[in-house]
Design a protein around this motif. Structure first.
Motif, PDB file in Angstrom:
ATOM      1  N   LEU A  40       0.732  -1.388  -0.087  1.00  0.00           N
ATOM      2  CA  LEU A  40       0.231   0.070  -0.115  1.00  0.00           C
ATOM      3  C   LEU A  40       1.008   1.360  -0.017  1.00  0.00           C
ATOM      4  CD1 LEU A  40      -2.813  -1.116   2.588  1.00  0.00           C
ATOM      5  CD2 LEU A  40      -3.136  -0.679   0.059  1.00  0.00           C
ATOM      6  N   ARG A  46      -1.786   7.117  -3.707  1.00  0.00           N
ATOM      7  CA  ARG A  46      -3.107   6.559  -3.818  1.00  0.00           C
ATOM      8  C   ARG A  46      -3.621   6.006  -2.499  1.00  0.00           C
ATOM      9  NH1 ARG A  46      -1.673   1.986  -8.475  1.00  0.00           N
ATOM     10  NH2 ARG A  46      -1.546   3.388 -10.247  1.00  0.00           N
ATOM     11  N   LEU A  47      -2.894   5.905  -1.555  1.00  0.00           N
ATOM     12  CA  LEU A  47      -3.347   5.552  -0.090  1.00  0.00           C
ATOM     13  C   LEU A  47      -4.014   6.816   0.417  1.00  0.00           C
ATOM     14  CD1 LEU A  47      -3.614   3.541   2.079  1.00  0.00           C
ATOM     15  CD2 LEU A  47      -1.389   4.244   3.053  1.00  0.00           C
ATOM     16  N   LEU A  50      -7.366   7.372  -1.184  1.00  0.00           N
ATOM     17  CA  LEU A  50      -8.414   6.628  -0.692  1.00  0.00           C
ATOM     18  C   LEU A  50      -8.898   7.130   0.803  1.00  0.00           C
ATOM     19  CD1 LEU A  50      -9.931   3.796  -0.788  1.00  0.00           C
ATOM     20  CD2 LEU A  50      -8.145   2.928   0.130  1.00  0.00           C
ATOM     21  N   GLN A 121      -9.038  -0.009  -1.959  1.00  0.00           N
ATOM     22  CA  GLN A 121      -8.423   0.569  -3.209  1.00  0.00           C
ATOM     23  C   GLN A 121      -8.819   0.054  -4.305  1.00  0.00           C
ATOM     24  OE1 GLN A 121      -3.888   0.239  -3.358  1.00  0.00           O
ATOM     25  NE2 GLN A 121      -3.776   2.435  -2.674  1.00  0.00           N
ATOM     26  N   VAL A 128     -10.159   7.229  -7.211  1.00  0.00           N
ATOM     27  CA  VAL A 128      -8.895   7.719  -6.772  1.00  0.00           C
ATOM     28  C   VAL A 128      -7.979   8.099  -7.841  1.00  0.00           C
ATOM     29  CG1 VAL A 128      -6.765   6.671  -5.630  1.00  0.00           C
ATOM     30  CG2 VAL A 128      -8.986   6.012  -4.791  1.00  0.00           C
TER      31      VAL A 128
END
Length: 413
Positions: A40, A46-47, A50, A121, A128
């Motif tokens: 992750l 991206r994390l 999210l 995700q 995202v």
């Protein structure tokens, strides 16, 4: 909704607070949760997107629901009541409390959270991706680069800080050894070499009985062979090899001795210790003579001298130890031999005596005074009062050094 927001807030803080090097080690060791978290964190953008999407959605939904409930119960006044209660609940239960717990126990929060964040995700990837794309476009519009690589490599100073902070996890001896390794490039061969006047050698032009006697009583493993003067070196003799030749050969003379000697290995002055350690290993040498820019011999360095910088003095060392050269006094001053190494004294007492121009106390005083001082002379160098107690053979033999109190120390006392 508040509890869901707490989950996202705690997950974000836990993920970002994790020790990345510990995480990497656990992932390489096969820890499943660590592998999930590491996967992750490979794309932190991206994390974060999210987590923020989920957090903001539930917070906005919670606000809308609270407003509706407040209006139905208390009319227009219910909007203010719902806003106050929800603000308090979100701050305490969805922000401060979960983030504090996650910051204190990042492993216990991040590892379980990864079980849900991974599938989420994948499910929310289109949203995202859209959010990240818009963000990158806006960043480029204001001149911020979005493709800059983030390096996780540590500098030497950062490594030093990690070693210092690991005091509770390792012995002081191991900590000192690691710090010494990091300091190798700051120290050069001039700082640790045996000075020219202390090099033990054999003049090959001496009579044979004198040479044999010197070989028999030598405390060193290697001896420099020279003609008349150390500037005319002819080889480096291994004493053990000489002893073997003495016992095996009927005819053992100067010619045999010269043939048994190895070629001299020369080291330029100012070579850092980390570089010289590699050169010793690459050239399969254990000892070398340090020469200046004119080719004159300044001293001698062995591989043992470099290793002592890392692990400390060996019991087989023929040089006096620092404990034998210093004698702390009850008034805060220290009696020090003139031949003591300045760098070792600075390390031992946490002093800042100048060590750039000279390596011994005697050399430092001669450099500052530009003459050979007489006994009972006081010199002030930086924050130190130095009383010269003994001068013999054009050398300062013993001094008394007392650090002067700083303004802060005087006020504190």
């Amino acid at each position: 909704m508040v509890f869901v927001s707490a989950y996202f807030s705690g997950s974000e803080t836990g993920m970002m607070t994790l020790n990345r090097y510990k995480l990497r080690h656990q992932a390489k060791s096969g820890h499943r949760a660590a592998r999930r978290v590491e996967k992750l964190l490979r794309r932190p953008d991206r994390l974060i997107s999210l987590v923020l999407i989920g957090n903001n959605l539930v917070n906005i939904l919670a606000s809308s629901l609270a407003t509706i409930v407040g209006m139905r119960l208390y009319g227009d006044a219910g909007v203010a009541i719902a806003t106050g209660i929800l603000t308090f609940a979100v701050l305490v239960f969805a922000e401060v409390l979960p983030k504090t717990v996650a910051a204190l126990y990042p492993d216990k929060v991040a590892y379980p959270s990864s079980l849900l964040l991974g599938p989420l995700q994948i499910i929310m990837m289109p949203l995202v991706w859209l959010l990240n794309s818009i963000t990158r476009v806006l960043m480029r519009m204001v001149g911020i680069k979005t493709d800059a690589a983030i390096s996780s490599a540590l500098s030497k100073e950062e490594l030093r800080t990690i070693v210092y902070e690991s005091r509770s996890l390792m012995s002081n001896r191991n900590q000192d050894m690691l710090l010494s390794v990091l300091d190798l490039e700051k120290v050069n061969v001039d700082d640790i070499m045996v000075p020219r006047n202390e090099i033990v050698g054999i003049d090959i032009n001496d009579d044979w009985k004198s040479i044999a006697r010197q070989l028999s009583h030598s405390p060193h493993g290697r001896i420099v062979l020279y003609r008349n003067s150390l500037d005319d070196t002819v080889g480096m003799l291994r004493v053990r090899e000489a002893w073997r030749l003495m016992t095996e050969k009927k005819e053992f003379n100067k010619e045999t001795l010269l043939r048994a000697a190895d070629e001299i290995y020369y080291i330029p002055e100012g070579t850092p210790l980390n570089t010289q350690l590699v050169k010793f290993q690459r050239n399969k040498k254990k000892v070398g003579l340090v020469v200046d820019e004119y080719g004159d011999i300044k001293g001698l360095v062995t591989i043992e001298d470099i290793l002592e910088e890392i692990v400390g003095d060996f019991t087989t060392s023929m040089s006096p130890s620092l404990a034998e050269e210093v004698m702390p006094q009850s008034d805060g001053s220290v009696l020090i031999e003139g031949s003591a190494n300045i760098r070792e004294i600075n390390k031992a007492f946490n002093w800042t005596l100048p060590e750039e121009e000279a390596r011994t106390i005697n050399g430092m005083l001669l450099e500052v005074l530009q003459e050979i001082p007489s006994a009972n002379t006081r010199v002030k160098i930086g924050n130190y009062d130095i009383d010269i107690l003994d001068v013999q053979e054009n050398m300062v033999k013993q001094v008394r050094i007392k650090p002067k109190k700083t303004v802060k120390e005087s006020v504190g006392s």
